[in-house]
Motif scaffolding. Structure first.
Motif: not given
Length: 135
Positions: A41-42, A46-47, A49-54, A118-121
């Motif tokens: 899903n889009s 995005e979730a 992307r936000i996780t990695s940036a954080h 973290r992204i994989s979760h």
């Protein structure tokens, strides 16, 4: 969401075979590769992307290798059968096994591993951590 598209509504289709394009790390040093087929899903993209940036707090560079082109339609709840196809609800990226979803560069391997974990979760498909192959 795509800027323009030829058709508003798309058919579901089937995800067959393994990825033969987009299955190697091209932009960063480390990547997150899917081991399952599915729709992402889009909002899930995005979730991630936000996780990695954080987690990175401005260091390193994250590349998103997938884009949600496909529309998923739905009819409202408690609507009788018939009356045609529903309206587009959200957009998904079709992912085959072997597709690289995210890439990261400019950080040590341990940090990259933590970020990708973290992204994989956040992803609805199973993923694995991959490194760039030197040729």
């Amino acid at each position: 969401m795509p800027k323009r598209q030829k058709y508003r509504k798309s058919q579901r289709g089937k995800i067959r075979g393994k990825a033969n394009k987009g299955n190697t790390v091209a932009f960063g040093e480390y990547g997150l590769q899917s081991t399952q087929a599915g729709w992402i899903n889009s909002r899930q993209i995005e979730a991630g992307r936000i996780t990695s940036a954080h987690f990175l707090k401005g260091s390193g560079k994250v590349h998103i290798r997938i884009f949600p082109h496909k529309t998923v339609t739905a009819t409202p709840q408690e609507t009788r059968m018939g009356k045609g196809k529903g309206e587009p609800e959200y957009y998904v990226a079709c992912v085959k096994p072997g597709t690289v979803l995210y890439e990261i560069g400019g950080v040590p391997k341990e940090v990259a591993k933590q970020v990708m974990n973290r992204i994989s979760h956040k992803m609805p498909v199973r993923c694995r951590f991959v490194e760039r192959r030197e040729e």
